[in-house]
Write a protein that holds these residues in place. Structure first.
Motif, short mmCIF file in Angstrom:
data_model
loop_
_atom_site.label_atom_id
_atom_site.label_comp_id
_atom_site.label_asym_id
_atom_site.label_seq_id
_atom_site.Cartn_x
_atom_site.Cartn_y
_atom_site.Cartn_z
N PRO A 67 0.82 -1.23 0.00
CA PRO A 67 0.00 0.00 0.00
C PRO A 67 0.85 1.28 0.00
O PRO A 67 2.02 1.27 0.36
N HIS A 68 0.21 2.38 -0.41
CA HIS A 68 0.83 3.72 -0.40
C HIS A 68 2.05 3.80 -1.33
O HIS A 68 3.07 4.39 -0.97
N SER A 69 1.95 3.19 -2.48
CA SER A 69 3.07 3.20 -3.43
C SER A 69 2.63 3.72 -4.80
O SER A 69 3.07 3.21 -5.84
N MET A 70 1.77 4.73 -4.79
CA MET A 70 1.22 5.24 -6.05
C MET A 70 2.30 5.76 -6.99
O MET A 70 2.22 5.59 -8.22
N LEU A 71 3.36 6.40 -6.44
CA LEU A 71 4.44 6.92 -7.29
C LEU A 71 5.17 5.79 -8.01
O LEU A 71 5.65 5.96 -9.14
N VAL A 72 5.25 4.65 -7.35
CA VAL A 72 5.89 3.49 -7.97
C VAL A 72 5.03 2.98 -9.13
O VAL A 72 5.54 2.63 -10.21
N ILE A 73 3.71 2.95 -8.92
CA ILE A 73 2.80 2.47 -9.96
C ILE A 73 2.77 3.40 -11.17
O ILE A 73 2.84 2.95 -12.31
N THR A 74 2.66 4.71 -10.91
CA THR A 74 2.50 5.65 -12.03
C THR A 74 3.67 5.61 -12.99
O THR A 74 3.48 5.51 -14.22
N ILE A 75 4.89 5.66 -12.46
CA ILE A 75 6.04 5.73 -13.36
C ILE A 75 6.30 4.38 -14.04
O ILE A 75 6.66 4.30 -15.22
N ASN A 76 6.11 3.29 -13.30
CA ASN A 76 6.38 1.99 -13.90
C ASN A 76 5.27 1.57 -14.87
O ASN A 76 5.52 0.85 -15.83
N GLY A 77 4.04 2.02 -14.62
CA GLY A 77 2.96 1.79 -15.59
C GLY A 77 3.24 2.52 -16.89
O GLY A 77 3.07 1.97 -17.99
N THR A 78 3.72 3.77 -16.76
CA THR A 78 4.10 4.54 -17.95
C THR A 78 5.27 3.87 -18.66
O THR A 78 5.29 3.74 -19.89
N GLY A 79 6.27 3.45 -17.87
CA GLY A 79 7.44 2.79 -18.44
C GLY A 79 7.08 1.51 -19.16
O GLY A 79 7.65 1.20 -20.22
N MET A 80 6.11 0.77 -18.62
CA MET A 80 5.67 -0.48 -19.24
C MET A 80 5.11 -0.21 -20.64
O MET A 80 5.45 -0.92 -21.60
N ALA A 81 4.29 0.83 -20.77
CA ALA A 81 3.71 1.18 -22.08
C ALA A 81 4.81 1.60 -23.06
O ALA A 81 4.79 1.21 -24.24
N ILE A 82 5.78 2.38 -22.58
CA ILE A 82 6.86 2.86 -23.45
C ILE A 82 7.73 1.69 -23.92
O ILE A 82 8.08 1.57 -25.10
N GLN A 83 8.09 0.79 -22.99
CA GLN A 83 8.94 -0.35 -23.35
C GLN A 83 8.23 -1.30 -24.31
O GLN A 83 8.86 -1.88 -25.20
N LEU A 84 6.91 -1.45 -24.15
CA LEU A 84 6.15 -2.28 -25.10
C LEU A 84 6.24 -1.70 -26.51
O LEU A 84 6.31 -2.44 -27.50
#
Length: 251
Positions: A67-84
């Protein structure tokens, strides 16, 4: 007095920015690939490794895991889309064994992350246990992401050329590693500290190699240009002689 949590959040926001720069830093490389219609000697491993790393960190940051890791999710979710996007371009402009290798790696990564998510959510029943399991895996794959350029570094040493080791990517890796290491140390998170601390070391090693082989790289590129110019001149001369002989036959 500014609280440690406020400072940590601010560094996390900066870390999001530097990570975004890191994720976008290969854009010039892929523009070159697109223009040439070929992946040349570029390795797909850094992009495939970064994709796996982003997927694992998204899983780590989910409220049901850590819990409380929204900054981790936002950047890695964005990174996942870019790497794909990068991996898709690599598939489009590669062929044969290279394309098959990338496809197999991509399928394996998706299956692996899906299996980990299913097992962790069904067998581990506390946030602490879920965080520990996924966190350990994130350490392994985060280290893998930063270590992925080691194959490129080996090629640099062998060829004495940094042409296929982009400087901007190394610089972005260094700044990103420093930010996330600081973020993890303020409210100590071992799982974020280890891969990013190692990331700083790997990035420094790349920059050292860049400094060592920059001059020889320029010499290799210049020699290649001179050779290409000589071949072009030879073709012009040969073509000119052929035309002259062809013209002589009309008399």
């Amino acid at each position: 007095m500014i609280s440690p949590d406020t400072i940590r959040t601010a560094i996390g926001v900066i870390g999001n920015g530097t990570a975004l720069v890191l994720f976008l830093s290969p854009v010039p490389t892929f523009i070159r690939i697109w223009k040439k219609g070929s992946v040349e000697q570029y390795s797909p491993i850094p992009y495939v490794a970064t994709l796996l790393n982003c997927m694992m960190w998204v899983l780590y940051g989910l409220p049901v895991v850590h819990p409380h890791s929204m900054l981790v999710i936002t950047i890695n979710g964005t990174g996942m889309a870019i790497q794909l996007t990068y991996v898709t371009l690599f598939l489009l402009y590669s062929a044969g064994a290279t394309r098959r290798k990338v496809l197999l790696l991509l399928a394996g990564e998706v299956a692996f992350v899906g299996a980990v998510a299913a097992l962790v959510l069904s067998l581990a029943h506390t946030h602490e246990r879920r965080s520990m399991i996924v966190g350990i895996l994130c350490v392994l794959f985060g280290t893998g992401m930063y270590a992925a350029p080691l194959s490129v570094m080996k090629m640099v040493i062998q060829t004495k050329s940094v042409e296929y080791m982009p400087l901007f990517l190394s610089l972005a890796s260094l700044v990103n590693g420093i930010c996330w290491t600081a973020y993890a140390l303020i409210r100590f998170d071992l799982y974020i500290t280890i891969p990013n601390g190692l990331g700083v070391l790997f990035a420094v090693a790349q920059l050292v190699l860049y400094a060592i082989y920059y001059k020889s790289t320029q010499e290799i590129i210049e020699a290649r240009k001179r050779k290409a110019d000589q071949i072009a001149m030879t073709e012009i001369v040969v073509d000119g002689k052929t035309n002259n002989h062809s013209g002589a036959g009309h008399y």
